[in-house]
Write a protein that holds these residues in place. Sequence first.
Motif, PDB file in Angstrom:
ATOM      1  N   GLU A 108       0.832  -1.206   0.000  1.00 26.45           N
ATOM      2  CA  GLU A 108       0.000   0.000   0.000  1.00 26.45           C
ATOM      3  C   GLU A 108       0.864   1.252   0.000  1.00 26.45           C
ATOM      4  OE1 GLU A 108      -2.624  -0.567   3.335  1.00 26.45           O
ATOM      5  OE2 GLU A 108      -4.159  -1.496   2.081  1.00 26.45           O
ATOM      6  N   VAL A 111       2.076   1.677  -3.542  1.00 26.17           N
ATOM      7  CA  VAL A 111       0.991   2.121  -4.409  1.00 26.17           C
ATOM      8  C   VAL A 111       0.588   3.551  -4.066  1.00 26.17           C
ATOM      9  CG1 VAL A 111      -1.412   1.711  -5.062  1.00 26.17           C
ATOM     10  CG2 VAL A 111       0.162  -0.207  -4.864  1.00 26.17           C
ATOM     11  N   THR A 114       2.757   6.055  -5.464  1.00 25.73           N
ATOM     12  CA  THR A 114       2.790   6.029  -6.925  1.00 25.73           C
ATOM     13  C   THR A 114       2.093   7.262  -7.448  1.00 25.73           C
ATOM     14  OG1 THR A 114       2.713   3.638  -6.914  1.00 25.73           O
ATOM     15  CG2 THR A 114       2.105   4.727  -8.965  1.00 25.73           C
ATOM     16  N   SER A 116       0.523   9.745 -10.321  1.00 22.71           N
ATOM     17  CA  SER A 116      -0.182   9.447 -11.557  1.00 22.71           C
ATOM     18  C   SER A 116       0.822   9.477 -12.693  1.00 22.71           C
ATOM     19  CB  SER A 116      -1.280  10.492 -11.786  1.00 22.71           C
ATOM     20  OG  SER A 116      -0.673  11.756 -11.950  1.00 22.71           O
ATOM     21  N   ASP A 117       0.473   8.911 -13.825  1.00 23.49           N
ATOM     22  CA  ASP A 117       1.420   8.835 -14.926  1.00 23.49           C
ATOM     23  C   ASP A 117       1.864  10.217 -15.389  1.00 23.49           C
ATOM     24  OD1 ASP A 117       1.469   6.109 -14.873  1.00 23.49           O
ATOM     25  OD2 ASP A 117      -0.102   5.872 -16.387  1.00 23.49           O
ATOM     26  N   ARG A 130       7.777   1.597  -7.689  1.00 24.57           N
ATOM     27  CA  ARG A 130       6.533   1.703  -8.442  1.00 24.57           C
ATOM     28  C   ARG A 130       6.630   0.901  -9.732  1.00 24.57           C
ATOM     29  NH1 ARG A 130       3.733   4.349 -12.453  1.00 24.57           N
ATOM     30  NH2 ARG A 130       5.550   5.324 -13.360  1.00 24.57           N
ATOM     31  N   ARG A 134       4.401  -2.431 -10.468  1.00 28.93           N
ATOM     32  CA  ARG A 134       3.482  -2.436 -11.609  1.00 28.93           C
ATOM     33  C   ARG A 134       3.845  -3.539 -12.605  1.00 28.93           C
ATOM     34  NH1 ARG A 134      -1.247   0.207 -13.241  1.00 28.93           N
ATOM     35  NH2 ARG A 134      -1.777  -1.023 -15.059  1.00 28.93           N
ATOM     36  N   LEU A 149      -5.057  -5.335  -9.327  1.00 27.02           N
ATOM     37  CA  LEU A 149      -5.333  -4.008  -9.891  1.00 27.02           C
ATOM     38  C   LEU A 149      -6.582  -3.398  -9.269  1.00 27.02           C
ATOM     39  CD1 LEU A 149      -4.517  -4.671 -13.652  1.00 27.02           C
ATOM     40  CD2 LEU A 149      -3.207  -3.260 -12.050  1.00 27.02           C
ATOM     41  N   TRP A 153      -5.243  -0.338  -7.268  1.00 24.91           N
ATOM     42  CA  TRP A 153      -5.319   0.816  -8.138  1.00 24.91           C
ATOM     43  C   TRP A 153      -6.734   1.363  -8.215  1.00 24.91           C
ATOM     44  CZ3 TRP A 153      -1.257  -2.433  -8.494  1.00 24.91           C
ATOM     45  CH2 TRP A 153       0.006  -1.845  -8.635  1.00 24.91           C
ATOM     46  N   GLN A 154      -7.732   0.502  -8.017  1.00 28.34           N
ATOM     47  CA  GLN A 154      -9.120   0.961  -8.011  1.00 28.34           C
ATOM     48  C   GLN A 154      -9.653   1.114  -6.584  1.00 28.34           C
ATOM     49  OE1 GLN A 154     -10.753   1.864 -10.856  1.00 28.34           O
ATOM     50  NE2 GLN A 154      -8.793   1.457 -11.855  1.00 28.34           N
ATOM     51  N   ASP A 155      -8.881   0.635  -5.605  1.00 29.27           N
ATOM     52  CA  ASP A 155      -9.213   0.767  -4.188  1.00 29.27           C
ATOM     53  C   ASP A 155     -10.562   0.119  -3.828  1.00 29.27           C
ATOM     54  OD1 ASP A 155      -8.313   1.497  -1.692  1.00 29.27           O
ATOM     55  OD2 ASP A 155      -9.287   3.468  -1.737  1.00 29.27           O
TER      56      ASP A 155
END
Length: 195
Positions: A108, A111, A114, A116-117, A130, A134, A149, A153-155
């Motif tokens: 966690e 993540v 991490t 954003s892109d 990271r 990934r 994921l 990433w979607q929590d």
Amino acid sequence: MVGGTAVLEEAPEDSVEALAVRFRAGHEEALGEVYDRWSALVHTYALRALADTHDAEDVTQQVFVAAWRSRETMTPSPSTFPAWLLGIARHKIADARAARARDVRRIEAVVAATPSDEGVGAEDVMEPDRIVVRQAVDEMAEPRRTIMLLAFWQDLTHADIAASTGLPLGTVKSHLRRGLTQLHRTLEEVRHGSR
């Protein structure tokens, strides 16, 4: 006659107390008998507590290794083994739960750190972690990849993941646990390899 030998001679060979005496004295065949007699009990107890077959198997093995190493602390009696082994199992289960919690916190943290892109900078301290996390998740087989994921990433909660994937809740939890363990190992390997 006084001492453990007298108890061994007086008690029937298959009695629990005689087995306890032989076990405590370090007779290796007694370890096999103890395992044969109570491994199913310990495994069932661990499985109910941890809800993961792999973890329950690990705990079961750890319990019997710990019992053998600390056999001198056991007091032979007819009820010794089940209670003593389950006491050791409680500690090993607590250790397994603590390890799970550590793994979850580590992943966690990676993540959460991490970015954003957009705006990913070379100065980002967590960038190597990271990328490793990934890539490791992307290389996981399905359905573990999707579950990881969705969780990180979607929590989504475990129940939400089960509902969206159509998988049983226990399966989701098992994939998450194994995925976290796999990620933890991968991160450790990368970190040790870069030293």
